[in-house]
Design a protein around this motif. Sequence first.
Motif, short mmCIF file in Angstrom:
data_model
loop_
_atom_site.label_atom_id
_atom_site.label_comp_id
_atom_site.label_asym_id
_atom_site.label_seq_id
_atom_site.Cartn_x
_atom_site.Cartn_y
_atom_site.Cartn_z
N ASP A 14 12.80 -84.96 74.26
CA ASP A 14 12.31 -85.51 73.00
C ASP A 14 11.79 -84.40 72.09
O ASP A 14 12.06 -84.40 70.89
N VAL A 15 11.04 -83.45 72.68
CA VAL A 15 10.56 -82.31 71.89
C VAL A 15 11.74 -81.50 71.40
O VAL A 15 11.80 -81.09 70.24
N ARG B 268 14.75 -82.43 70.75
CA ARG B 268 15.42 -83.12 69.64
C ARG B 268 14.59 -83.05 68.36
O ARG B 268 15.13 -82.96 67.27
N GLN B 269 13.26 -83.10 68.47
CA GLN B 269 12.40 -83.03 67.29
C GLN B 269 12.44 -81.66 66.64
O GLN B 269 12.18 -81.53 65.45
N ARG C 137 15.08 -79.91 66.20
CA ARG C 137 16.35 -79.73 65.50
C ARG C 137 16.24 -80.26 64.10
O ARG C 137 15.75 -81.38 63.93
N ARG D 139 8.13 -75.31 62.61
CA ARG D 139 8.18 -76.38 63.61
C ARG D 139 8.01 -75.82 65.02
O ARG D 139 7.29 -76.37 65.84
N PHE E 164 4.83 -76.59 67.86
CA PHE E 164 5.05 -77.03 69.23
C PHE E 164 4.60 -75.96 70.23
O PHE E 164 4.10 -76.27 71.30
#
Length: 116
Positions: A49-50, A52-53, A55, A61, A65
Amino acid sequence: MTHSRLTALALAFGCLFGSATALAAESVHCGSADSLQIRGDVPAAISFDVYRQLRPLNAQRVALFQAAGEVKRLPDGLTVCEVADDGVDDPSAVLVHVPQGKNAWWVSAANVQAAD
């Protein structure tokens, strides 16, 4: 994506920024898993999930993270082990273990190659 693939992705991002220099000097023993090498400095993600986030990737970004401990920078040439059965049918992402890492990390398939 399976839990193991997510865990691997998480591990990859966690190791990426904190100990890249130490990791580059460590050898890795993949056993039955495929030995891969990171191509270019690349961020890795702790969960799919991380991943994909993140991208499309951009420095801001990734930094957010990373500060949260969910992303790690993997240095160019680092030998990693692919998690062969990650349970995810997405050829654009690869789940890997890093030397001395407890977690697995997700990386872009474009940023790995067969180890020499």
